[in-house]
Design a protein around this motif. Structure first.
Motif, PDB file in Angstrom:
ATOM      1  N   GLU A 260      40.169  52.459  27.899  1.00  0.00           N
ATOM      2  CA  GLU A 260      39.084  51.899  28.707  1.00  0.00           C
ATOM      3  C   GLU A 260      39.691  50.855  29.632  1.00  0.00           C
TER       4      GLU A 260
ATOM      5  N   VAL B 214      38.040  48.957  31.740  1.00  0.00           N
ATOM      6  CA  VAL B 214      37.110  47.883  32.092  1.00  0.00           C
ATOM      7  C   VAL B 214      37.655  46.603  31.463  1.00  0.00           C
TER       8      VAL B 214
ATOM      9  N   ARG C 248      36.535  43.046  30.206  1.00  0.00           N
ATOM     10  CA  ARG C 248      35.306  42.313  29.923  1.00  0.00           C
ATOM     11  C   ARG C 248      35.421  40.860  30.329  1.00  0.00           C
TER      12      ARG C 248
ATOM     13  N   ASN D 293      35.161  46.934  36.171  1.00  0.00           N
ATOM     14  CA  ASN D 293      35.665  48.194  35.645  1.00  0.00           C
ATOM     15  C   ASN D 293      36.627  48.806  36.661  1.00  0.00           C
TER      16      ASN D 293
ATOM     17  N   GLU E  54      37.851  51.606  36.772  1.00  0.00           N
ATOM     18  CA  GLU E  54      37.509  52.996  37.111  1.00  0.00           C
ATOM     19  C   GLU E  54      36.751  53.085  38.429  1.00  0.00           C
TER      20      GLU E  54
ATOM     21  N   SER F 106      45.838  47.870  34.839  1.00  0.00           N
ATOM     22  CA  SER F 106      44.425  47.844  35.216  1.00  0.00           C
ATOM     23  C   SER F 106      43.981  46.431  35.586  1.00  0.00           C
TER      24      SER F 106
END
Ligand SMILES: [Mn+2]
Length: 286
Positions: A55, A57, A59, A64, A66, A274
């Protein structure tokens, strides 16, 4: 729309957008000067595979990745010499920067940062690494993954901040100080997550992360592991504190899949990648 468009993919490429995207991804599968444990040439696709499957994303940043368009250029072609890799990467990175793209690269050994950062002007490079990579030579080679930072600083075209060194020679620290590098210890980050942000000058940032800045318990699959490094959150929180800064490029390097049997180092590198995508995006879009 054809069946080909529907049912085939460019995997392992991690594009979420087309060529118009502001963030480009480049894989540099190069490890010819590795001095201890080779294999980082397998890093780019291994990190991409993890990027697809975790994932992405964040937090804490509440974004996110993506949903952020990035365009994956793929890997540079196999090349059988140091000079050849440096020449090709200079050209590809120079072109991307000239087009105003943020370039996010996946190594490969840390030497990949030299040709990329040599194309930057009016930027500050922030290097995370257990080592300084400021040796003048290693095993008779002037240009290798233990000297890349010295060769870059000798160009005298970029300000530099170094974070997390704890495995280095006295002369490397002296050299860093003589050339005006801002040196930030890992203890400073452990005590204050904003320490890095407060130490940075105002100009745009290029961020280079050697995965060996992490403790080998967190990232065992690297070429030159050094016990007693940062934890995931110490590294990630230091980076998160840079939210809002303009970032012109970044790289994640030294992931060495043959020494990473559980894949955890590639997974940590993908998470890190990311976060850097998110920070770059926020830096562009506010
Ligand atoms: Mn290192």
């Amino acid at each position: 729309m054809s069946y080909k468009d529907l049912y085939t993919s460019d995997s392992p490429k991690i594009s979420t957008g087309g060529k118009e995207s502001n963030i480009y991804v480049l894989g540099i599968p190069f490890d010819f000067t590795s001095s201890y444990r080779p294999g980082s040439r397998f890093g780019p696709d291994s990190v991409r595979q993890a990027y697809w499957n975790i994932e992405i994303v964040d937090r804490e940043l509440n974004v996110n990745a993506e949903n952020i368009p990035i365009f994956d250029l793929g890997n540079i072609s196999p090349i059988m010499s140091v000079d050849g890799m440096i020449d090709i990467v200079k050209k590809v990175a120079g072109e991307a920067f000239a087009q105003g793209k943020v370039l996010g690269s996946i190594g490969g050994e840390h030497l990949i940062t030299l040709p990329i950062a040599s194309q930057l002007k009016d930027a500050t490079i922030v290097v995370f690494d257990a080592h300084f990579d400021l040796r003048d030579e290693l095993y008779g080679l002037k240009v290798n993954h233990a000297t890349f930072f010295r060769r870059l600083l000798e160009l005298k075209q970029i300000k530099a901040v170094h974070v997390g060194a704890h495995a280095y020679l006295d002369e490397e620290l002296q050299f860093a100080r003589n050339l005006g590098v801002t040196v930030i210890s890992q203890e400073s980050l452990k005590n204050d997550r904003r320490f890095l942000l407060d130490a940075l000058p105002d100009n745009p940032l290029y961020i280079s992360v050697d995965m060996d800045v992490l403790d080998p318990s967190c990232a065992p699959g690297v070429g030159n592991p050094e016990p007693s490094g940062l934890t995931y959150n110490e590294l990630f929180n230091a980076l998160r504190s840079l939210k809002g800064k303009k970032i012109v490029g970044f790289d994640v390097n030294e992931v060495t899949p043959p020494y990473d049997p559980s894949g955890i180092t590639s997974i940590a590198a993908a998470k890190l990648f990311s976060i850097l995508v998110i920070l770059s995006w926020v830096g562009i879009n506010g």
